[in-house]
Design a protein around this motif. Structure first.
Motif, PDB file in Angstrom:
ATOM      1  N   UNK A 114      52.158  33.209  46.852  1.00  0.00           N
ATOM      2  CA  UNK A 114      53.464  33.248  46.186  1.00  0.00           C
ATOM      3  C   UNK A 114      53.409  33.997  44.859  1.00  0.00           C
ATOM      4  N   UNK A 115      52.226  34.295  44.388  1.00  0.00           N
ATOM      5  CA  UNK A 115      51.997  35.020  43.145  1.00  0.00           C
ATOM      6  C   UNK A 115      51.114  36.213  43.480  1.00  0.00           C
ATOM      7  N   UNK A 116      51.504  37.404  43.044  1.00  0.00           N
ATOM      8  CA  UNK A 116      50.791  38.608  43.448  1.00  0.00           C
ATOM      9  C   UNK A 116      49.875  39.175  42.371  1.00  0.00           C
ATOM     10  N   UNK A 117      50.313  39.119  41.132  1.00  0.00           N
ATOM     11  CA  UNK A 117      49.549  39.678  40.013  1.00  0.00           C
ATOM     12  C   UNK A 117      49.589  38.657  38.896  1.00  0.00           C
ATOM     13  N   UNK A 118      48.427  38.384  38.286  1.00  0.00           N
ATOM     14  CA  UNK A 118      48.422  37.333  37.279  1.00  0.00           C
ATOM     15  C   UNK A 118      47.297  37.506  36.279  1.00  0.00           C
ATOM     16  N   UNK A 119      47.564  37.108  35.056  1.00  0.00           N
ATOM     17  CA  UNK A 119      46.529  36.995  34.039  1.00  0.00           C
ATOM     18  C   UNK A 119      46.124  35.537  33.957  1.00  0.00           C
ATOM     19  N   UNK A 120      44.833  35.270  34.128  1.00  0.00           N
ATOM     20  CA  UNK A 120      44.320  33.905  34.078  1.00  0.00           C
ATOM     21  C   UNK A 120      43.494  33.722  32.814  1.00  0.00           C
ATOM     22  N   UNK A 121      43.518  32.518  32.272  1.00  0.00           N
ATOM     23  CA  UNK A 121      42.566  32.242  31.202  1.00  0.00           C
ATOM     24  C   UNK A 121      41.240  31.894  31.859  1.00  0.00           C
ATOM     25  N   UNK A 122      40.160  32.244  31.225  1.00  0.00           N
ATOM     26  CA  UNK A 122      38.843  32.092  31.853  1.00  0.00           C
ATOM     27  C   UNK A 122      38.477  30.640  32.103  1.00  0.00           C
ATOM     28  N   UNK A 123      38.991  29.730  31.319  1.00  0.00           N
ATOM     29  CA  UNK A 123      38.660  28.316  31.499  1.00  0.00           C
ATOM     30  C   UNK A 123      39.249  27.702  32.731  1.00  0.00           C
ATOM     31  N   UNK A 124      40.277  28.318  33.305  1.00  0.00           N
ATOM     32  CA  UNK A 124      40.921  27.733  34.482  1.00  0.00           C
ATOM     33  C   UNK A 124      40.351  28.265  35.794  1.00  0.00           C
ATOM     34  N   UNK A 125      39.505  29.271  35.736  1.00  0.00           N
ATOM     35  CA  UNK A 125      38.944  29.808  36.973  1.00  0.00           C
ATOM     36  C   UNK A 125      37.988  28.803  37.583  1.00  0.00           C
ATOM     37  N   UNK A 126      38.219  28.447  38.832  1.00  0.00           N
ATOM     38  CA  UNK A 126      37.346  27.460  39.475  1.00  0.00           C
ATOM     39  C   UNK A 126      35.924  27.998  39.601  1.00  0.00           C
ATOM     40  N   UNK A 127      34.988  27.134  39.475  1.00  0.00           N
ATOM     41  CA  UNK A 127      33.599  27.538  39.687  1.00  0.00           C
ATOM     42  C   UNK A 127      32.981  26.586  40.708  1.00  0.00           C
ATOM     43  N   UNK A 128      31.922  27.068  41.419  1.00  0.00           N
ATOM     44  CA  UNK A 128      31.338  26.247  42.484  1.00  0.00           C
ATOM     45  C   UNK A 128      30.728  24.970  41.954  1.00  0.00           C
TER      46      UNK A 128
END
Length: 128
Positions: A114-128
């Motif tokens: 539902x979202x095509x292009x986005x700026x994310x903050x680095x803290x919200x990026x999921x990590x394994x």
């Protein structure tokens, strides 16, 4: 000009942005490094490869753009207006600013397409 060409041509502007490309041969075995199992990364650049099957490429009529959630997302609508106007001009598509309310909502909107292009903050990026 294809959206992919535009975005990769503007890499310096888009260094902090993510382009949502879905459908990359989830069932096919391919190198993916740390990417989700839905994606391939044959060249090892840590960016999901576009699907090899062009029928799986997305070509939405309208592009949805978001930036990281803040207390007043309306501020970013104006701040990013030159960028969204540029995308409209180069792609010939309407670009809609989507004011996300939370990191989780932003990630889910990108994951679901539902979202095509986005700026994310680095803290919200999921990590394994």
């Amino acid at each position: 000009m294809k959206l992919r060409d535009l975005l990769f041509g503007c890499a310096s502007v888009l260094a902090c942005l993510s382009l949502n490309v879905t459908g990359a041969a989830a069932a096919d075995e391919c190198p993916r490094g740390d990417l989700d199992s839905r994606f391939c990364d044959v060249d090892g650049d840590l960016i999901a490869d576009i699907p090899t099957d062009s029928s799986k490429w997305l070509d939405p009529d309208k592009l949805i753009f978001a930036y990281t959630p803040v207390e007043d997302p309306a501020v970013y609508k104006e701040a990013w207006s030159d960028f969204t106007d540029y995308l409209e001009e180069k792609t010939g598509k309407d670009v809609v600013f989507f004011p996300v309310q939370s990191n989780a909502a932003q990630i889910e909107a990108m994951r679901s397409g539902r979202l095509h292009i986005s700026g994310f903050n680095t803290g919200s990026n999921p990590s394994p």
